[in-house]
Design a protein around this motif. Sequence first.
Motif, PDB file in Angstrom:
ATOM      1  N   LEU A 270      61.302  46.329  10.165  1.00 26.31           N
ATOM      2  CA  LEU A 270      61.666  46.606  11.556  1.00 26.31           C
ATOM      3  C   LEU A 270      61.314  47.885  12.050  1.00 26.31           C
ATOM      4  CD1 LEU A 270      65.399  45.504  10.981  1.00 26.31           C
ATOM      5  CD2 LEU A 270      63.710  44.196  12.529  1.00 26.31           C
ATOM      6  N   THR A 271      61.208  48.995  11.502  1.00 23.93           N
ATOM      7  CA  THR A 271      60.866  50.233  11.743  1.00 23.93           C
ATOM      8  C   THR A 271      59.081  50.392  12.361  1.00 23.93           C
ATOM      9  OG1 THR A 271      62.337  51.335  10.655  1.00 23.93           O
ATOM     10  CG2 THR A 271      60.626  52.654  11.394  1.00 23.93           C
ATOM     11  N   VAL A 272      58.348  49.680  11.505  1.00 15.71           N
ATOM     12  CA  VAL A 272      57.108  49.624  11.716  1.00 15.71           C
ATOM     13  C   VAL A 272      56.854  48.453  13.198  1.00 15.71           C
ATOM     14  CG1 VAL A 272      54.888  48.532  10.940  1.00 15.71           C
ATOM     15  CG2 VAL A 272      56.378  49.742   9.605  1.00 15.71           C
ATOM     16  N   VAL A 273      57.590  47.522  13.265  1.00 14.32           N
ATOM     17  CA  VAL A 273      57.398  46.612  14.387  1.00 14.32           C
ATOM     18  C   VAL A 273      57.586  47.603  15.586  1.00 14.32           C
ATOM     19  CG1 VAL A 273      58.387  44.604  15.671  1.00 14.32           C
ATOM     20  CG2 VAL A 273      57.601  44.506  13.100  1.00 14.32           C
ATOM     21  N   LEU A 315      49.565  43.981   4.664  1.00 14.87           N
ATOM     22  CA  LEU A 315      49.483  42.578   4.582  1.00 14.87           C
ATOM     23  C   LEU A 315      50.541  41.872   5.218  1.00 14.87           C
ATOM     24  CD1 LEU A 315      47.946  40.186   3.194  1.00 14.87           C
ATOM     25  CD2 LEU A 315      49.469  40.142   1.332  1.00 14.87           C
ATOM     26  N   LEU A 316      51.605  42.198   5.298  1.00 18.47           N
ATOM     27  CA  LEU A 316      52.652  41.827   6.103  1.00 18.47           C
ATOM     28  C   LEU A 316      52.514  41.859   7.268  1.00 18.47           C
ATOM     29  CD1 LEU A 316      55.994  42.371   3.774  1.00 18.47           C
ATOM     30  CD2 LEU A 316      54.773  40.328   4.205  1.00 18.47           C
ATOM     31  N   LEU A 317      52.204  43.069   7.696  1.00 21.32           N
ATOM     32  CA  LEU A 317      51.902  43.479   9.178  1.00 21.32           C
ATOM     33  C   LEU A 317      50.735  42.515   9.811  1.00 21.32           C
ATOM     34  CD1 LEU A 317      52.524  47.097   9.345  1.00 21.32           C
ATOM     35  CD2 LEU A 317      53.788  45.834  10.185  1.00 21.32           C
ATOM     36  N   PRO A 322      50.178  39.413  14.728  1.00 27.09           N
ATOM     37  CA  PRO A 322      49.548  38.402  15.700  1.00 27.09           C
ATOM     38  C   PRO A 322      50.742  37.453  16.311  1.00 27.09           C
ATOM     39  CG  PRO A 322      48.245  38.787  13.951  1.00 27.09           C
ATOM     40  CD  PRO A 322      49.453  39.402  13.495  1.00 27.09           C
ATOM     41  N   LYS A 323      51.643  37.248  15.516  1.00 27.93           N
ATOM     42  CA  LYS A 323      52.670  36.278  15.956  1.00 27.93           C
ATOM     43  C   LYS A 323      53.925  36.736  16.696  1.00 27.93           C
ATOM     44  CE  LYS A 323      52.130  33.079  11.806  1.00 27.93           C
ATOM     45  NZ  LYS A 323      50.763  33.904  11.544  1.00 27.93           N
ATOM     46  N   LEU A 324      53.963  38.312  16.875  1.00 24.07           N
ATOM     47  CA  LEU A 324      54.881  38.701  17.964  1.00 24.07           C
ATOM     48  C   LEU A 324      54.671  38.443  19.441  1.00 24.07           C
ATOM     49  CD1 LEU A 324      54.873  42.353  16.211  1.00 24.07           C
ATOM     50  CD2 LEU A 324      56.844  40.759  16.187  1.00 24.07           C
ATOM     51  N   LEU A 330      49.348  44.796  22.145  1.00 23.78           N
ATOM     52  CA  LEU A 330      49.450  45.344  20.812  1.00 23.78           C
ATOM     53  C   LEU A 330      48.011  45.506  20.104  1.00 23.78           C
ATOM     54  CD1 LEU A 330      52.813  44.261  19.200  1.00 23.78           C
ATOM     55  CD2 LEU A 330      52.543  46.072  20.694  1.00 23.78           C
ATOM     56  N   VAL A 331      47.272  44.522  19.816  1.00 26.05           N
ATOM     57  CA  VAL A 331      46.290  44.556  19.043  1.00 26.05           C
ATOM     58  C   VAL A 331      45.122  45.336  19.994  1.00 26.05           C
ATOM     59  CG1 VAL A 331      44.415  42.965  18.258  1.00 26.05           C
ATOM     60  CG2 VAL A 331      46.861  42.446  17.967  1.00 26.05           C
ATOM     61  N   ALA A 332      45.126  45.170  21.403  1.00 28.38           N
ATOM     62  CA  ALA A 332      44.213  45.741  21.906  1.00 28.38           C
ATOM     63  C   ALA A 332      44.207  47.391  22.071  1.00 28.38           C
ATOM     64  CB  ALA A 332      44.160  45.599  23.477  1.00 28.38           C
TER      65      ALA A 332
END
Length: 480
Positions: A270-273, A315-317, A322-324, A330-332
């Motif tokens: 949750l913190t990372v997201v 790996l989890l991230l 990509p599904k968020l 975010l990716v850009a």
Amino acid sequence: MTRLADQQVSVWLGNRRGIGMIGMGVLACMLPLAIGFVSAKMNPTMSQQGAILLALVFPAFLLAIIQSRMLIPYTLTVWAVGPEIRRIADWLEGTYHSVSLLSLAPLLVSSMLVIPVLRGIHQAEKPLTRIAVFFGIELAYGSMVGLFKNGIVFAYDLANYVIPLLLLPYLAIKPMKAKELDRLLYSYANIAVLVAIYGIIQYLTVPPWDAFWMNNVEMNSIGIPEPLQIRVFSSMNSPGPCAIFLAMALVPMLMEKRWRGTLGWIGVLLTVVCLLITLVRSAWLIAFVMLLAYILTSSSKGKWKTLFQLAVVGLLLYIIVPKLPGAEGLVARMQTLTDIQQDHSYNERLDLLHTMLPAIVGNPVGQGIGSVGIGTKLDNGGDLGELGIMDNGYIAIFLTFGIFGAFFFFGGLFVIVKRLLVRIAERDSSQPYIRLALATWAGAVASLISDNGFPGMRGYLIWMMIGIGLWAKDVIAERR
């Protein structure tokens, strides 16, 4: 004769205690009257803000008086939610205040640390005295120049430097035991997870009080008040402080199970997201430097365990991000880290370096405290002044303190890292705390590339985590 002397001492102590109780009673009677008198003279808005401010400060005062170990977790909570309380108050009133009494809440709450510090300052050890001399000379010099050049507005920025520094003597005077330090870091992790959860809710829904604030604050860099269209700031006043609060909590959460908080690995994710959706890349730099320093100073077995855990999180991230919702942005944003030469922010910082170096050379005395940062609002009608935003911490320090003051600032940092390196070599049971302090020191110095994080909330976090390692005790040696 001895019995008579003992009786006289007992009578004297009793009289002194009685006088103290009478004094406290008089104070308890006079304080409500003073508060009521001042409130009657204030306009309704100021009176409301003052009441909320007192409600936040009073618990810290009680915790300081009884010397509770909950004082630091409480101050961390106020640093985390203080700006949100201010936004809700403005929203309920229907009026945005660019300068509010409630903005002082984290500083005033944290200033209660001075009570236990003054009680035990006579117990200070020599390393603390040496550190205090370096930072004391730096701040005294910056204050004199600031008072001369900027007037009384320097006082607010001075408080932002001094109050976080109180954590060093506070943690030195009465060092916490290992369980107490673990509980402190555990509490920090829980607060960070709550900030992260609210940040994710904010990203998906944008609560009305946050939208109200965004519509009035005129901060174009945080997006628009629509779901998936904002750079998350959670309960903080902008994405930067939110990201720093999360990043500095994330490192101990990743490194040690006992520092991970109630939700464990779920809290970490949750913190990372939430950290991702703040879109603050400098926070990732701090986290990376801290993780690297912690891993390099760990044992061989600890290194491999930590690297494995980081690989799992990565790996989890890779699967989750990509599904968020709004993942494209975010990716850009993160891809700019791989093409730094084309990054607008990076190029602006280079231009700033070329522009401000001549200003530093041409003014070796410095501009004094109050010339750079948030304090410029006080002398500019609530808006940031010319040097309100300075995207290079090294330049900010030299502009503020000049060459003389900067020498003592960096000298103080050198004294700290020297002591930490000596403690690392001792290889005692307090190593995890010392490694965390060294990692924080490295992250703080690295973060000066982007801005000066030593005043204010980040400074509070820096000195808390450095202070933990500076004064952590060897548990095995204590048992002996």
